[in-house]
Design a protein around this motif. Structure first.
Motif, PDB file in Angstrom:
ATOM      1  N   GLU A  16       0.803  -1.225   0.000  1.00 21.08           N
ATOM      2  CA  GLU A  16       0.000   0.000   0.000  1.00 21.08           C
ATOM      3  C   GLU A  16       0.835   1.275   0.000  1.00 21.08           C
ATOM      4  O   GLU A  16       0.390   2.309  -0.490  1.00 21.08           O
ATOM      5  N   CYS A  17       2.023   1.199   0.548  1.00 19.32           N
ATOM      6  CA  CYS A  17       2.891   2.384   0.575  1.00 19.32           C
ATOM      7  C   CYS A  17       3.734   2.504  -0.689  1.00 19.32           C
ATOM      8  O   CYS A  17       4.462   3.470  -0.851  1.00 19.32           O
ATOM      9  N   GLY A  18       3.658   1.519  -1.557  1.00 20.66           N
ATOM     10  CA  GLY A  18       4.395   1.609  -2.808  1.00 20.66           C
ATOM     11  C   GLY A  18       5.831   1.125  -2.748  1.00 20.66           C
ATOM     12  O   GLY A  18       6.614   1.400  -3.657  1.00 20.66           O
ATOM     13  N   VAL A  19       6.198   0.424  -1.682  1.00 14.68           N
ATOM     14  CA  VAL A  19       7.549  -0.144  -1.618  1.00 14.68           C
ATOM     15  C   VAL A  19       7.670  -1.237  -2.686  1.00 14.68           C
ATOM     16  O   VAL A  19       8.684  -1.353  -3.355  1.00 14.68           O
ATOM     17  N   VAL A  20       6.594  -2.019  -2.844  1.00 19.23           N
ATOM     18  CA  VAL A  20       6.551  -3.024  -3.894  1.00 19.23           C
ATOM     19  C   VAL A  20       6.301  -2.294  -5.213  1.00 19.23           C
ATOM     20  O   VAL A  20       5.297  -1.617  -5.366  1.00 19.23           O
ATOM     21  N   ASP A  21       7.243  -2.423  -6.129  1.00 16.89           N
ATOM     22  CA  ASP A  21       7.071  -1.758  -7.421  1.00 16.89           C
ATOM     23  C   ASP A  21       6.866  -2.766  -8.550  1.00 16.89           C
ATOM     24  O   ASP A  21       6.673  -2.396  -9.701  1.00 16.89           O
ATOM     25  N   GLY A  22       6.905  -4.060  -8.203  1.00 17.83           N
ATOM     26  CA  GLY A  22       6.681  -5.094  -9.201  1.00 17.83           C
ATOM     27  C   GLY A  22       7.886  -5.396 -10.071  1.00 17.83           C
ATOM     28  O   GLY A  22       7.860  -6.309 -10.876  1.00 17.83           O
ATOM     29  N   LYS A  23       8.947  -4.621  -9.922  1.00 17.66           N
ATOM     30  CA  LYS A  23      10.163  -4.841 -10.716  1.00 17.66           C
ATOM     31  C   LYS A  23      11.336  -5.141  -9.785  1.00 17.66           C
ATOM     32  O   LYS A  23      11.733  -6.280  -9.637  1.00 17.66           O
ATOM     33  N   ALA A  24      11.875  -4.082  -9.183  1.00 15.61           N
ATOM     34  CA  ALA A  24      13.019  -4.262  -8.278  1.00 15.61           C
ATOM     35  C   ALA A  24      12.586  -4.925  -6.978  1.00 15.61           C
ATOM     36  O   ALA A  24      13.325  -5.720  -6.405  1.00 15.61           O
ATOM     37  N   VAL A  25      11.386  -4.590  -6.504  1.00 17.47           N
ATOM     38  CA  VAL A  25      10.866  -5.174  -5.268  1.00 17.47           C
ATOM     39  C   VAL A  25       9.495  -5.785  -5.570  1.00 17.47           C
ATOM     40  O   VAL A  25       8.570  -5.087  -5.974  1.00 17.47           O
TER      41      VAL A  25
END
Length: 120
Positions: free
Chosen positions: A45-54
């Motif tokens: 929800e905070c956008g740490v997961v970006d689907g690429k690097a994380v």
């Protein structure tokens, strides 16, 4: 004190967000510890997961690693959360200094609280 520690006012905003996510879905929770599930929710929800690097897989791995530090704990304290963010920020912010990367990841969490983001 190393320079990568944030100023107390900024950190308190991140810690407030941590506590909000820690109690999400559990009215009896103290807010001092977070489940792996809530850690994952916060990162998404905070956008740490970006689907690429994380990715979600990175989050699960780091969550398991920081929880494993103490054999009895199955939750993430704020100190362990900070440790996890240090690991994740280096993946997410290539080319930035460790301090800049950590600041960038923490700024994603500032003022956030759990919502129904991404649910259908």
């Amino acid at each position: 004190l190393p320079t990568y520690f944030l100023h107390s006012s900024k950190m308190s905003e991140v810690e407030k967000a941590f506590r909000k996510f820690a109690v999400y879905g559990d009215t009896s929770a103290s807010g001092n510890n977070m489940t792996g599930k809530n850690f994952s929710k916060m990162c998404k929800e905070c956008g740490v997961v970006d689907g690429k690097a994380v990715t979600s897989t990175h989050i699960d791995i780091v969550s398991s690693e920081v929880k494993r530090v103490t054999k009895v704990a199955h939750t993430i304290t704020f100190a362990k959360y900070q440790q996890a963010m240090k690991e994740l920020c280096t993946k997410r912010s290539k080319g930035k200094s460790p301090e800049e990367a950590l600041q960038a990841v923490y700024s994603l969490a500032e003022g956030k609280e759990p919502g129904s983001v991404g649910t259908t």
